[in-house]
Write an enzyme that holds these catalytic residues in place. Structure first.
Site, PDB file in Angstrom:
ATOM      1  N   THR A   1       0.854  -1.184   0.000  1.00 26.35           N
ATOM      2  CA  THR A   1       0.000   0.000   0.000  1.00 26.35           C
ATOM      3  C   THR A   1       0.890   1.234   0.000  1.00 26.35           C
ATOM      4  O   THR A   1       1.921   1.278   0.681  1.00 26.35           O
ATOM      5  CB  THR A   1      -0.947   0.053   1.214  1.00 26.35           C
TER       6      THR A   1
ATOM      7  N   ASP B   1      -9.148   1.759  -5.342  1.00 25.93           N
ATOM      8  CA  ASP B   1     -10.419   2.098  -4.709  1.00 25.93           C
ATOM      9  C   ASP B   1     -11.575   2.102  -5.701  1.00 25.93           C
ATOM     10  O   ASP B   1     -12.743   2.040  -5.305  1.00 25.93           O
ATOM     11  CB  ASP B   1     -10.327   3.465  -4.028  1.00 25.93           C
TER      12      ASP B   1
ATOM     13  N   GLN C   1      -3.663  -5.674  -4.209  1.00 27.27           N
ATOM     14  CA  GLN C   1      -3.827  -4.955  -2.943  1.00 27.27           C
ATOM     15  C   GLN C   1      -5.287  -4.702  -2.599  1.00 27.27           C
ATOM     16  O   GLN C   1      -5.609  -4.363  -1.450  1.00 27.27           O
ATOM     17  CB  GLN C   1      -3.046  -3.633  -2.970  1.00 27.27           C
TER      18      GLN C   1
ATOM     19  N   ARG D   1     -11.831  -6.944  -1.316  1.00 30.97           N
ATOM     20  CA  ARG D   1     -12.822  -6.385  -2.238  1.00 30.97           C
ATOM     21  C   ARG D   1     -12.984  -7.214  -3.501  1.00 30.97           C
ATOM     22  O   ARG D   1     -14.044  -7.174  -4.135  1.00 30.97           O
ATOM     23  CB  ARG D   1     -12.464  -4.930  -2.568  1.00 30.97           C
TER      24      ARG D   1
END
Length: 422
Positions: free
Chosen positions: A163, A305, A328, A336
């Site tokens: 990250t 995102d 990630q 996700r």
């Protein structure tokens, strides 16, 4: 809480709230500056409040007046916190705060909610130790709770940035160390978020250099000056409405977005245009009108995102869409990749997992009872899916929206959306 959504015709104009990335960075930098700073149009959400609470614990004061923060910063020598710092659900506040704690002449303890206590911080903990601080996780599992003791001095460290927040933490805080810092990057995901951090360093006159983002050199002994700023709109939050317009073949106008800003998620506009959407730019207003979308392969590494929302967009695109190079995404508030696969499957999607992404084929979605997994981006992405399919969609843990977009429901309703918190 639950979010109940029905198929709707969405059109109109939406003002996008302030950027989370800019807001939290500005809050930390105002705290590290000695003197008074003013932050206008900040994001007012639970994540931003977590950032304020972390910085207050180190001795700065934050007053919210007329939707602006007035900050009296503690400068380069933060005080020892009086208690354990609970960051709630804010991974950004935790990771940026870890290196700030290494500036403290004493001990700092961080914890957070159940999701934070699963999220990885091991590489940053190791870097703090290499730079002269002392850091360890209480359970030895590379996740919070974590104990930091300063004061770090500087030096050399390698850093594995699964990250980008690890590197941003180092970059924001090491200018205040006694000695110079040299960071060798072994992996760097999410480069646009580092570019946001560098934008702030440039704005505040901090010296640094880098070798194509493979090595960073930060001179020590620097100071932050107080500043005034206006936070631009959040392209990550805008992504949901970009997708909504693109898949509905109606027009939305998104305001308060600055295309000159370094936020990476503005790339979603180019991706949707390449898939077939019509995008027009008028100063800080962006008009998006949907047309028939075509599937394609999309490298999501720089915009992780956006993965949940783009997974929804892919369900409405002809042919096959592959969202790739974003491992990630499994390390966010939830996995996700897995979560979007399971919940869109419940809604009728033809979708499958890759180790680093998703494969999605055009699908006819229907309403369903789905899980939000306490993840703000999952909840809002599934809401967009529900607005564009037959039947009723009910999403649990809807309160997670407050992390980044407390006004999401009102924004949808203002454009004709049939959406309700229950």
């Amino acid at each position: 809480m639950f979010l109940k959504v029905q198929k709707s015709d969405i059109s109109g104009s939406i003002s996008i709230p302030g950027s989370k990335s800019h807001t939290i960075r500005s809050l930390f930098l105002a705290g590290l500056a000695k003197g008074t700073s003013v932050i206008r149009n900040p994001l007012l959400s639970t994540d931003a409040v977590s950032g304020v609470n972390v910085c207050r614990a180190f001795g700065s004061t934050y007053d919210l007046n007329n939707e602006s923060y007035v900050v009296n910063g503690m400068g380069a020598c933060p005080q020892v916190p009086e208690n354990v710092i609970d960051v709630g659900n804010s991974g950004t506040s935790l990771r940026l705060g870890l290196m700030t704690a290494a500036l403290v002449d004493g001990y700092t303890v961080f914890t957070g909610d159940y999701q934070i206590r699963k999220r990885q911080i091991g590489p940053l903990v190791e870097a703090i130790n290499n730079l002269g601080g002392k850091a360890f996780t209480t359970r030895g599992n590379e996740s919070a709770p974590v104990v930091i003791k300063g004061r770090a001095t500087g030096g050399y460290t390698k850093l594995d940035c699964v990250t980008s927040q690890y590197l941003s933490s180092i970059l924001l805080n090491t200018p205040l160390l006694e000695k110079d810092t040299h960071v060798e990057i072994t992996r760097l995901n999410e480069i646009p978020y580092v570019e946001i951090t560098l934008w702030w360093l440039d704005k505040l006159g901090i010296k640094y250099s880098h070798n194509s983002m493979k090595e960073f050199f930060i001179p020590g002994g620097q100071q932050y000056r107080p500043f005034e700023c206006t936070i631009p709109g959040d392209f990550s939050s805008a992504t949901f409405f970009m997708v909504q317009a693109a898949i509905s073949e109606r027009e939305l106008v998104l305001t308060n977005l600055d295309m000159s800003d370094p936020q990476g998620d503005k790339a979603v506009l180019d991706i949707l245009a390449d898939m077939g959407a019509e995008i027009k730019y008028d100063h800080n207003n962006i008009k998006i009108k949907g047309k028939s979308l075509k599937g394609r392969e999309i490298d999501m590494n720089s915009i992780p995102d956006a993965l949940p929302a783009m997974a929804v967009a892919a369900c409405f695109a002809k042919g096959e869409t592959r969202l790739v190079n974003v491992p990630q995404a499994r390390l966010k508030e939830t996995d996700r990749i897995s979560v979007m696969c399971s919940e869109l499957t419940k809604m009728g999607a033809d979708i499958s997992e890759l180790p680093d992404g998703l494969v999605i084929r055009e699908s006819k979605l229907h309403g369903a009872a789905v899980k939000g997994y306490d993840d703000h981006r999952i909840v809002m992405s599934l809401a967009i899916a529900g607005l564009n399919c037959s039947g009723e969609t009910v999403i649990d843990t809807a309160e997670a929206m407050n992390v980044t977009y407390p006004g999401f429901v009102e924004s949808v309703k203002s454009c004709g959306g049939k959406i309700e918190l229950i």
